[in-house]
Design a protein around this motif. Structure first.
Motif, PDB file in Angstrom:
ATOM      1  N   SER A  43      -9.795  -1.073  -5.522  1.00 42.12           N
ATOM      2  CA  SER A  43     -10.546  -0.187  -6.405  1.00 42.12           C
ATOM      3  C   SER A  43      -9.688   0.893  -7.020  1.00 42.12           C
ATOM      4  N   GLY A  44      -8.418   0.985  -6.580  1.00 44.11           N
ATOM      5  CA  GLY A  44      -7.478   1.899  -7.203  1.00 44.11           C
ATOM      6  C   GLY A  44      -7.745   3.362  -6.897  1.00 44.11           C
ATOM      7  N   TRP A  45      -7.080   4.218  -7.650  1.00 43.08           N
ATOM      8  CA  TRP A  45      -7.192   5.660  -7.457  1.00 43.08           C
ATOM      9  C   TRP A  45      -8.579   6.144  -7.875  1.00 43.08           C
ATOM     10  N   ARG A  46      -9.188   7.040  -7.140  1.00 43.44           N
ATOM     11  CA  ARG A  46     -10.519   7.532  -7.476  1.00 43.44           C
ATOM     12  C   ARG A  46     -10.735   8.884  -6.805  1.00 43.44           C
TER      13      ARG A  46
ATOM     14  N   ASP B 111      -5.368  -0.696  -2.180  1.00 41.15           N
ATOM     15  CA  ASP B 111      -6.824  -0.771  -2.321  1.00 41.15           C
ATOM     16  C   ASP B 111      -7.186  -1.268  -3.714  1.00 41.15           C
TER      17      ASP B 111
END
Length: 450
Positions: free
Chosen positions: A447-450, A445
């Motif tokens: 947007s990466g880790w969140r 993804d």
């Protein structure tokens, strides 16, 4: 012979003495090995008026099968057969030709346990042509591969397979390919002096009945051999540690892999390729028992620490299976083994930088170097898929065990030469969880880790 401590020797002898007295064995001999070397021998009773020695012969029965199995595996290693070959490819004109070599070795071919005719262990044997001619549709009692069903007949057929490939009888092949290289000069197809005579012990009186002894003919590969404690100790040492001149170490390890379980869910007793397996108090033992009219024998070896035990007696029945493992337990209790000394092992710089944590998705794994450029890959802190990998000439690694046995592990480097990711049969292991710079299947993804 290196010796155990006096207290250990006394405890070992006491256990043998109890067994001989309580089960009424005419004679009983036992030996214990450590690191492949004999450390104790003890005997009770009399064999033809004399105390048994390390040179006294006993019949070893089905332990013979383990040697026939080694001959078959040698043929496989030489490319003369494949374990998946049907028997008919090598021994024609039997009604069980669809059973594979591996199934015969592991007693999963579904064959009847005993050959047709009289009790083969107590009657003179017939030649292979007569034995094969007596087989019929009843010879197969179960669908091949369905279940474990011990078959003496199966090893008669394997002995014939060996003979047809070698151009000599199975016994001559055993002598030249196994016994001579291992120095087992007192292991023979018929007894030689001094040897213990075989007896049946009356169930309700302390009297003996001599048991017959003969050449089993075509059934001989299932249990013909005689041996001594000294010779059987050499065989135990081989089962635990191997000898490349007799069989490749990797092939011996393959024979020790479980192919069938004899006791269902318990899984304490199983079978590999021609060898019996026993799990006992953390040990995984390999060996075989032997039973012929007038004789009982067993040999167990632990490849992990090369401790072994053997027991030989000249009675038709009565010997308790626990006596052999009890002797190993006594040795462990009185003289527990020391761990092997740790010593540094050289490591190439290009491999050192690959060690440490890798991630399969979010799951952490640890890559460790093993001697000789081999590696292990195991999950960190939780159960999971652990495997050892052997270094290959092309720079990859081949899985040796666990889920990844037989699979290829590759290290893929970045353009600058630094370790990028590990490729293991479509699985990608990265230096950080779901590294967006690595070719993670399905992508990461944005947007990466969140």
């Amino acid at each position: 012979m290196a010796a155990v401590l006096e207290g250990t020797a006394r405890a070992l002898l006491r256990r043998v003495a109890i067994e001989q007295a309580e089960t009424r064995m005419p004679s009983l001999a036992a030996m214990v090995l450590r690191e492949g070397e004999p450390v104790w021998f003890g005997a009770r009773g009399r064999a033809e008026g004399a105390a048994p020695t390390t040179a006294t012969q006993y019949r070893i029965g089905s332990i013979t099968k383990t040697m026939v199995a080694v001959l078959v595996m040698r043929l496989r290693d030489e490319g003369l057969l494949d374990l998946n070959d049907p028997l008919a490819k090598h021994v024609a004109a039997t009604p069980v030709g669809d059973v594979t070599i591996a199934q015969l070795l592991s007693h999963t071919g579904g064959l009847t346990a005993e050959p047709p005719g009289g009790w083969w262990e107590r009657t003179p044997g017939v030649e292979m042509d007569a034995l094969a001619g007596a087989l019929d549709v009843q010879t197969a009692r179960h669908r091949p591969g369905r279940r474990f069903h011990y078959s003496n007949l199966g090893f008669a057929l394997l002995g014939e397979l060996v003979a047809r490939h070698r151009g000599v009888g199975w016994a001559e092949a055993v002598r030249s390919e196994i016994l001579e290289p291992l120095g087992m000069r007192d292991t023979t197809t018929r007894p030689r002096e001094p040897y213990a005579r075989g007896y049946a012990v009356h169930p309700w009186a302390d009297v003996l009945l001599p048991e017959p002894e003969h050449d089993a003919g075509a059934m001989a590969p299932a249990g013909q051999l005689w041996s001594t404690p000294a010779d059987l100790a050499r065989w135990a040492a081989f089962l635990s540690g191997g000898k490349e001149a007799v069989l490749r170490g990797a092939t011996l390890a393959e024979m020790r892999e479980p192919a069938a379980v004899e006791d269902g869910d318990t899984w304490s007793v199983g079978h590999g390729l021609g060898v019996q397996l026993l799990r006992h108090r953390g040990r995984r033992l390999v060996g075989h028992g032997g039973s012929m009219p007038g004789f009982l024998a067993v040999v167990w070896a632990d490849p992990a620490d090369r401790a072994s035990v053997l027991v030989m007696a000249n009675a038709t029945s009565g010997l308790r299976a626990s006596v052999a493992t009890d002797l190993l337990d006594i040795l462990d209790t009185h003289e527990p083994p020391l761990p092997r000394e740790w010593a540094p092992s050289p490591a190439d710089a290009d491999l050192l930088e690959t060690t440490g944590p890798w991630y399969w998705g979010p799951a952490a794994y640890l890559l460790r170097l093993l001697p000789g450029r081999d590696v292990s890959l195991a999950p960190v802190g939780v159960p999971g898929r652990s495997s050892r990998f052997a270094a290959q000439a092309d720079g990859t690694w081949l899985g040796l065990d666990g889920y990844y046995a037989g699979e290829t592990l590759r290290l893929v480097r970045r353009p600058d030469g630094s370790p990028g990711h590990l490729d293991l049969n479509t699985f990608v292991f990265t230096r950080e969880p779901y590294d967006p710079a690595a070719p993670v299947p399905g992508g990461v993804d944005a947007s990466g880790w969140r």
